[in-house]
Every structure is written in structure tokens, then in C-alpha cells.
Design an enzyme around this catalytic site. Structure first.
Site, mmCIF file in Angstrom:
data_model
loop_
_atom_site.group_PDB
_atom_site.id
_atom_site.type_symbol
_atom_site.label_atom_id
_atom_site.label_comp_id
_atom_site.label_asym_id
_atom_site.label_seq_id
_atom_site.Cartn_x
_atom_site.Cartn_y
_atom_site.Cartn_z
ATOM 1 N N ASP A 17 0.860 -1.187 0.000
ATOM 2 C CA ASP A 17 0.000 0.000 0.000
ATOM 3 C C ASP A 17 0.895 1.235 0.000
ATOM 4 O OD1 ASP A 17 -1.752 2.086 0.518
ATOM 5 O OD2 ASP A 17 -2.918 0.969 2.011
ATOM 6 N N HIS A 18 0.866 1.987 -1.109
ATOM 7 C CA HIS A 18 1.792 3.115 -1.257
ATOM 8 C C HIS A 18 1.424 4.300 -0.378
ATOM 9 C CE1 HIS A 18 5.288 4.707 -2.907
ATOM 10 N NE2 HIS A 18 4.988 4.801 -4.195
ATOM 11 N N ARG A 19 0.247 4.284 0.262
ATOM 12 C CA ARG A 19 -0.079 5.310 1.234
ATOM 13 C C ARG A 19 0.761 5.145 2.492
ATOM 14 N NH1 ARG A 19 -6.377 4.202 1.922
ATOM 15 N NH2 ARG A 19 -5.436 2.130 2.140
ATOM 16 N N ILE A 62 3.622 2.729 2.658
ATOM 17 C CA ILE A 62 4.985 2.284 2.382
ATOM 18 C C ILE A 62 5.480 2.976 1.121
ATOM 19 C CG2 ILE A 62 6.439 0.276 1.937
ATOM 20 C CD1 ILE A 62 4.225 -1.431 3.248
#
Length: 480
Positions: free
Chosen positions: A450-452, A454
């Protein structure tokens, strides 16, 4: 006017309602009845198997008696709180009223529930839910509605039960049966029934004299034969689609149960969390040598050792070095919730679809304990008995697509988790090792996150640490 006879009959019959066997589930489909009208049941005995949106679950009944009526046939979807079975808790005390026949077209009229007698109360959640209309889903091959047996057909207690009753100085058939009944969990009882094994003949090895799954397999095996070895990986074959009728150009399969839940979860995850996937190809020759050595280690006796075990341990060590990976995005409160524990999910394909049970507090487990937990997860998933609780609360997941011969993939996050690691097939490939091209055991790992939560740097470090441990397993000691 209510007569004394009516009151007595009302007190005789207890009703068992469809419980909420998951987390806020509203309905379940009755897959199979294990009892029929006239059968004697005891407290804790499994009477049916139901399928929810998460898993197949066996339902034990919380009182003793003789089955009076099955309210719904197999294949019926029943709302939580609906009565599914009634039991005569005082057989032989008078004539039972005729039970209404269950209909596949209309719900059976409900009798006013009798007041629950004091004493042991049902332990399953979901009682007291307001009743609502029952949904019925017709399907091919559904059995005819179950007819209740007339009062004359209700059997008297078996001779063996009567003998136990006499031995216990008249404490009652139900109490005698409960005392004499071998100790085993419902899934183990189901396994013994499927294999035709009488639990009374099985020698228990579990704590407190409890019969385990291994005990049943040992009893079923021919003399001198070893108990069957668990499957190589926690993946069961996916059930085939229904056979098409001759000349048919299409087959329509209803979307329900686990498959429906999977679809909803994957769509929600894919369009909520911004996915990023990174890949790394790694030489795991030393890891494969370690697996072979651990199989001969006396401390690992009795548990299955395979590459997945080392990969799981490597992931847990990598999380310890990169704790920011083990978190979740709280949209409602606009917070990042850091987890200080790891509930390690293992994606498993089952006949009912993909499920992701998880090992609770995997970060605290030693290697032998982790191996045992993986083995138990495999056996439970293969039998289709994974409970909803076992699939809740996961933090990070591993999916082993390599067992299908696939090099890697771009996995979708399990909802509520921050990362998922896909493990590809381990193959002998040409590899540059110490300046020379040699055949080495190689695999490809894919990490979706999850780029939010990591960013690229953290995700890359986390994946690189997993790869480094698998390339040099001694880092399990130096980094742990």
C-alpha cells in the site's frame, strides 16, 4: 385455552437457531445435515455444516435430546436467527405433536419459542436476533424437503446408553452418553465419520485424553503403514465448474458464499489502496540446503519442513528490521496504525475459493512452532474447516504461486493489510556464482504494498532483506 398438555409439550421441545458464526454475518447456506428426525443428539454434537460468506462451518447443538424436526433442507440459505432444528429434550414423556413439513417454496410456520430453561445457555453467538424472512435459492439436485418423523418412530435410548445409565446409578441417559463419549473436536469427529472410524476404538494422544486428527489417521492406516503426510503446500485443488449439459454453449454459476466475498474484497482493495509491486530474483540454493538439513534435525521431528517455512521466517525477520511495513491505513480517523505484532496470512486455494487464514502472533514463534502452525493451517484449510476467526486480523500475507509452476505474479492486498509477498517457483537455472556460470536454485519474489503507508524506499529495503536472508540463511541468526 392453553392446557397443561400444551405447556408440557412446549417445554419438551427446544429450538436451535442459525447463529452468527462470523463477524456480523446475516445469512448462511445449509450444506449438509448430519442428523435426521429420530436421531439422538448430545450437547456439543455437530448437526450440520453451513457455508457463510467466509468459510464452511460445522454447527454443534448446545443440548441433548432426540431430533424432532429439520426446518430446512440442504441447499437453503437461512437468515441468522431463524430456527433450523427442533429437539425433543424429554423423549418418551408423551406424544409429540405432528411436525409441519418443510417446504422448498414457502417457509414453515414458526411456533412460539419455548422459554429457555435455566442452566446451560447456548454458547454460539447470534441468539436473540430478530427473525426475518428466509431466502431460498433453488439449485439442481437439491434434496426433497425433510419430513419429520411421527412420534411413534422416535427411538428409545440405545441399549448401550441404558447400560451406561445403569452404571452411573440413574443419572440419566444424556449425562451417561456425555461422560462416555470420546473427547474430540468437531472436525476430528467429522474426519472419523468420513473414514468409517469408531472414535471409541481410537487411542488418544492429545492433552487431557483428546483424540487428534493424527490419531484418527493412525487408526485408519493399515497395520505397519505410516499416517498420510500433509500436502506439500497449503493449497488445495480448486473445485471444477459444474459439468456442462450436452450441447450447452454456456454454464452459469451463482456467485455466492466465499466466491462472492472474495470478489467484493478484491475489488474494494484494488480500488482503495494504491498498489505498488516490486520484484527480485534470488539464488535460494543455500535455503534449499538448509531445508534438507532441518528435515534431519531431531528438534524438527514431527513437523513438516519446506521452503515456505524459511520464507515465512525470513519475512518475519525482515519486518523486525523494517517495522513501518507492518501497519494499516485508518481512513476514518486519518491515521496510520502501527502493528507491534504479526498475524501472518497464508493464501490457500480451497474447493470453495481462495481464503487467507493467518497465524496469530507469528512473530513470537520459534521455527518449530512456526512449522507446526503452518502444518495445522494446511490441514484445516484442506478440509475446508477454516473458521472465520482464523481469517480475521491478518497484517501481512504470503501467497505461494510457485506450487502451480508460476514464476511470479502481482498479488492484490488482502483488505486491511499493508503488504503481500508472492513466491514463485523454485527452479534450477544458470546463475553467475563466484564469477562462474553454475546451475543454481533460483526463484522470483514479488511484493505488493500500500503506497499510502509504504514508500518506494521502505518497500525496496523490506523486499531486499527477505531476498538477502534467503540467499544467506545464516542471517536468520545474525539479524533476528
Amino acid at each position: 385455552m392453553t392446557t397443561m398438555t400444551d405447556t408440557a409439550n412446549a417445554a419438551r421441545f427446544r429450538e436451535f437457531k442459525m447463529p452468527d458464526v462470523g463477524e456480523g454475518l446475516t445469512e448462511a447456506e445449509i450444506l449438509k445435515w448430519y442428523v435426521q428426525p429420530g436421531d439422538t443428539v448430545t450437547d456439543g454434537q455437530v448437526v450440520c455444516e453451513v457455508e457463510t460468506a467466509k468459510a464452511a462451518v460445522e454447527l454443534p447443538i448446545p443440548f441433548d435430546g432426540v431430533v424432532h424436526e429439520l426446518r430446512f433442507p440442504e441447499g437453503t440459505t437461512v437468515d441468522v436467527g431463524q430456527v433450523i432444528i427442533s429437539v425433543d429434550v424429554a423423549p418418551g414423556s408423551g406424544d409429540a405433536p405432528a411436525a409441519p413439513a418443510a417446504s422448498a417454496a414457502e417457509p414453515a410456520p414458526e411456533e412460539a419459542p419455548a422459554e429457555e430453561p435455566k442452566g446451560r445457555q447456548p454458547v454460539l453467538v447470534g441468539y436473540g436476533v430478530a427473525e426475518s424472512s428466509t431466502k431460498r435459492r433453488a439449485r439442481k439436485g437439491a434434496p426433497a424437503p425433510v419430513q419429520a418423523a411421527p412420534a411413534a418412530a422416535v427411538p428409545a435410548p440405545a441399549p448401550a446408553q441404558a447400560a451406561v445409565q445403569a452404571e452411573l446409578n440413574g443419572r440419566g441417559v444424556a449425562a451417561a452418553v456425555a461422560d462416555a463419549r470420546p473427547l474430540a473436536k468437531p472436525p476430528v469427529r467429522k474426519l472419523a465419520k468420513d473414514l468409517g472410524i469408531d472414535l471409541a476404538t481410537v487411542v488418544p494422544t492429545g492433552a487431557g485424553g483428546v483424540i487428534t486428527r493424527e490419531d484418527v489417521h493412525a487408526a485408519a492406516a493399515p497395520a505397519g503403514a505410516a499416517a498420510p503426510e500433509p500436502a506439500a503446500e497449503p493449497v488445495a485443488p480448486v473445485a471444477a465448474a459444474p459439468a456442462a449439459e450436452a450441447g450447452a454453449r454456456e454454464t452459469r454459476i451463482p456467485v455466492k458464499g466465499v466466491r462472492k466475498a472474495i470478489a467484493q474484497a478484491m475489488v474494494g482493495s484494488a480500488f482503495t489502496a494504491p498498489h505498488v509491486t516490486e520484484f527480485v530474483t534470488v539464488d535460494v540454493t543455500r535455503t534449499m540446503k538448509l531445508v534438507a538439513e532441518l528435515k534431519e534435525d531431531k528438534d524438527m521431528a514431527g513437523v513438516r519442513v519446506n521452503p515456505l517455512l524459511i520464507i515465512a521466517k525470513a519475512l518475519l525477520v525482515a519486518i523486525k528490521r523494517n517495522p513501518g511495513v507492518n501497519a494499516v491505513w485508518d481512513e476514518a480517523n486519518q491515521e496510520i496504525v502501527q502493528k507491534h505484532y504479526v498475524n501472518l496470512g497464508i493464501a490457500a486455494a480451497t474447493p470453495r475459493g481462495l481464503i487467507v487464514p493467518n497465524i496469530k502472533d507469528a512473530h513470537d514463534q520459534t521455527l518449530p512452532q512456526l512449522a507446526a502452525s503452518l502444518g495445522e493451517l494446511v490441514a484445516t484449510a484442506r478440509d475446508g474447516k477454516t473458521s472465520p476467526a482464523a481469517m480475521a486480523g491478518g497484517t501481512v500475507t504470503i501467497t505461494n504461486v510457485g506450487v502451480f509452476g508460476v514464476d511470479t505474479g502481482t498479488p492484490i492486498l488482502n483488505p486491511g493489510e499493508s503488504a503481500i509477498l508472492a513466491v514463485g517457483a523454485i527452479k534450477l537455472q544458470p546463475w553467475v556464482h563466484k564469477g562462474k556460470v553454475k546451475p543454481r536454485q533460483v526463484t522470483t519474489l514479488a511484493l505488493s504494498f500500500d503506497h499510502r503507508l509504504i514508500d518506494g524506499e521502505l518497500g525496496s529495503k523490506f523486499l531486499a532483506d527477505i531476498a538477502a536472508i534467503l540467499e544467506q540463511p545464516k542471517r536468520l541468526i545474525t539479524w533476528a
